[in-house]
Design an enzyme around this catalytic site. Sequence first.
Site, PDB file in Angstrom:
ATOM      1  CD  GLU A 122      -2.919  -1.340   2.188  1.00 45.50           C
ATOM      2  OE1 GLU A 122      -2.917  -0.471   3.062  1.00 45.50           O
ATOM      3  OE2 GLU A 122      -3.722  -2.298   2.189  1.00 45.50           O
TER       4      GLU A 122
ATOM      5  CG  HIS B 268     -15.667  -6.730   6.494  1.00 43.48           C
ATOM      6  ND1 HIS B 268     -15.266  -6.029   7.597  1.00 43.48           N
ATOM      7  CD2 HIS B 268     -14.597  -6.773   5.678  1.00 43.48           C
ATOM      8  CE1 HIS B 268     -13.999  -5.651   7.444  1.00 43.48           C
ATOM      9  NE2 HIS B 268     -13.572  -6.092   6.294  1.00 43.48           N
TER      10      HIS B 268
ATOM     11  CD  GLU C  57      -9.370  -6.836   9.210  1.00 44.71           C
ATOM     12  OE1 GLU C  57      -9.572  -6.110   8.224  1.00 44.71           O
ATOM     13  OE2 GLU C  57      -8.296  -7.452   9.402  1.00 44.71           O
TER      14      GLU C  57
ATOM     15  CG  HIS D 185      -9.513  -5.128   1.292  1.00 41.91           C
ATOM     16  ND1 HIS D 185      -9.511  -3.772   1.367  1.00 41.91           N
ATOM     17  CD2 HIS D 185     -10.345  -5.453   0.269  1.00 41.91           C
ATOM     18  CE1 HIS D 185     -10.321  -3.276   0.443  1.00 41.91           C
ATOM     19  NE2 HIS D 185     -10.840  -4.275  -0.233  1.00 41.91           N
ATOM     20  CD  GLU D 186      -5.947  -5.007   4.571  1.00 40.65           C
ATOM     21  OE1 GLU D 186      -6.678  -5.939   4.927  1.00 40.65           O
ATOM     22  OE2 GLU D 186      -6.373  -3.876   4.335  1.00 40.65           O
TER      23      GLU D 186
ATOM     24  CD  GLU E 148      -6.694  -2.566   0.457  1.00 43.51           C
ATOM     25  OE1 GLU E 148      -7.074  -1.438   0.782  1.00 43.51           O
ATOM     26  OE2 GLU E 148      -6.245  -3.391   1.283  1.00 43.51           O
TER      27      GLU E 148
ATOM     28  CD  GLU F 194      -8.046   1.369   2.522  1.00 40.91           C
ATOM     29  OE1 GLU F 194      -9.165   0.892   2.710  1.00 40.91           O
ATOM     30  OE2 GLU F 194      -6.997   0.792   2.850  1.00 40.91           O
TER      31      GLU F 194
HETATM   32  C1  NOJ Z   1      -8.442  -2.017   5.624  1.00 38.92           C
HETATM   33  C2  NOJ Z   1      -9.245  -2.252   4.394  1.00 38.92           C
HETATM   34  O1  NOJ Z   1      -8.540  -1.870   3.240  1.00 38.92           O
HETATM   35  C3  NOJ Z   1     -10.532  -1.492   4.535  1.00 38.92           C
HETATM   36  O2  NOJ Z   1     -11.264  -1.571   3.344  1.00 38.92           O
HETATM   37  C4  NOJ Z   1     -11.282  -2.042   5.707  1.00 38.92           C
HETATM   38  O3  NOJ Z   1     -12.444  -1.278   5.880  1.00 38.92           O
HETATM   39  C5  NOJ Z   1     -10.451  -1.982   6.978  1.00 38.92           C
HETATM   40  N1  NOJ Z   1      -9.174  -2.550   6.766  1.00 38.92           N
HETATM   41  C6  NOJ Z   1     -11.116  -2.716   8.114  1.00 38.92           C
HETATM   42  O4  NOJ Z   1     -11.161  -4.087   7.840  1.00 38.92           O
HETATM   43 CA    CA Z   2      -6.032  -1.890   3.088  1.00 36.93          CA
END
Ligand code: NOJ
Ligand code: CA
Length: 702
Positions: A174, A413, A415, A483-484, A502, A508
């Site tokens: 990133e 989602h 995470e 993501h990540e 991502e 963002e």
């Molecule tokens: C980073 C992600 O890129 C973002 O899209 C997400 O909302 C946050 N982490 C929380 O998971």
């Molecule tokens: Ca991210």
Amino acid sequence: MIRCKAFVLAFFVLFLQHVSAQQLVTAGMNKVKMSFSLDGEGSPVYAVEFSGRPVIRPSRMGFKLDKDSSFYKGFQLLGTEKRNVDDSWRPVWGEVSQIRDHYEQLVVHLQRKDASRRRLDIIFRVFEDGVGFRYVFPHASGTGYFVVTDEVTEFALAGDHKTFWIPGDYDTNEYPYTTSLVSEIDNKEMVEKSTDIAVRVAPDRYAVQTPLMMKSGDGLYINIHEAGLIDYPAMQLHVDRASLTLTSALVPDAVGNKAYLHAPFSTPWRTVIVSDKAAGILSSKIILNLNEPSKIGDPSWIHPMKFVGVWWEMQTGKGTWSYSDYPDSVTATGALVPSGRHSANTENVKRYIDFAAAHDIQGVLVEGWNVGWEDWFGNWKENVFDFVTPYPDFNVGELAAYADSKRVHLIMHNETSGSATNYERWMDTAFRYMNQHGYTSVKTGYVGRIIPRGEHHDGQWMVNHYNRVAEKAASYHVMLDAHEPVRPTGLQRTYPNWLACEAGRGNEYNAFSNGSAPEHETILPFTRLMGGPMDYTPGIFKLRGYTTVPGRQMHTTLAKQLALYVTLYSPLQMAADLPENYAAHMDAFQFIRDVPVDWDDTRILEAEPGDYLTIARKEKGKGSWFVGAITDEHGRVANLSLDFLDAGKKYVATVYKDAPDADWKDKPEAYVIEQVTVTSKTKLAVKLAAGGGAAVSIVAAD
Ligand code: NOJ
Ligand code: CA
């Protein structure tokens, strides 16, 4: 993916011959030629040229293994095989509906001359626009179970090219891109100067990540990346600034080893894409072609889509992921006290479902719906989330029924806060829960230090994890947006349910950091997107005043945000702004509503990395075309020749462009919408503001 037999024109030439140690073997396809030989030390050496101009000077290949620290020399050539393939296939979704796979393949069989007699094969594929090669440790390699301590593939460059690079960080991509000569690459200075929150210290100050985009002094565009990253760490590149040689630097595991393998094993492909036009890099299909066909027999449940979500509320501080304001709002009994700003509450999510239903948007992403967000960031805790326990104000059943009644899909989602082991334990439960509540896709996330052991995001263990998640999601008919993760390498061909990643610096960053320069989106297609679609989250309409941080703003105009739906290809595109911000510009929102996410054809009309990009795409199964044109910090005129339209047919072009006095800094939200009748003979000159862009929809007139 369906192999299109009708287009198979493959002919097969096989010859196995014994050749002397110094013999040069060559392969070629039109302007691209490669050669292979063993040098005086018995090291495998390859070279690539384009129209007789050197692209990769003679470069050594091989490994350092635990069992053999010089598995890059002392080889003899046992034999070679060659064949030509001309095939085509149809992706489940993509930038084009049919892809030609045309190459000459050269396989070299090598054996160590010492007592070990260890074997190594190298497979080269030469395409019209570059070369891919991979190493194969055959079953009879004599290596058995082994550890790669280093891969020493070299890419000796033929000049001090202009390069678009990000630091060789093992855990994140990133970063903003730096443009410099190869001889000037030094990520230390960039890391130290930056005030950006993503920037960590890269372990090797002369290492960069792939896809690496370069331009030679005499106008050759060269891109180095990899394809089919499976069971192996990501390849970064160490730069020798004096000799202009790049050497593969694999991302290590937690104790410094690179890969744990067992023969037979094939490494990912190393790719060198080359063209005398920037557009040739963007239209290359080498990376997809080098990936395995789809493992999903019946892909009828896979649907590209657009989505909205409560996400930008959290990014801009209007709302929170957590239910309470940690830590003050956790009582002595552990009960949570609501902060009153929790975005993922039933009523608010219904508002997004209503907006999606009213404007032909298929999905609604809901982050912050599940317990754990009070304490998720930066704590390296294993069991933060269980992926199935909603907060008290998020009624899963009610929302599932509501979304269903409006024909909108909720996007789950998950995470993980970097705890991949925890996710692996919960995965089946989590996917069953999605099936039970009608969620057809999931966005995963890996913010933070990885558990187990502090493995790196881009190391072999995590590469295997991301791939396991894609397979698991497929087994539950769930589409995936990671993501990540490690940056993509074309695996979307093999797992077409893996719609996007991502793995790069998304929109963002304009919310929670200083953001990205206006040139950023002109570089991404040549770098991050070479491996696969990006969940960039375009479509921000409120470009200033969306955060309380003084001076912070987006670095584009509103018209450019529209153009990104075309220039940044993804089958999954977010309309990232809030419904209330769209309400102020519903005429411009019409483009987001209309623009498709799946295409029959793509034409790169103008391109220069770091400067500008104009792309036209034809809607899948329809006759409509959509054009996106973007520029960097300099205004310019995009000259669009519409010769891709059907001859003799009339179309209505709706042009969404920057107002004459617009610019990204002082007047980003000023745009003009015009309608004109056009044909294949029309040439449109569209003025783009500094940091601006234009989006055009072209629909048949009757
Ligand atoms: C980073 C992600 O890129 C973002 O899209 C997400 O909302 C946050 N982490 C929380 O998971
Ligand atoms: Ca991210």
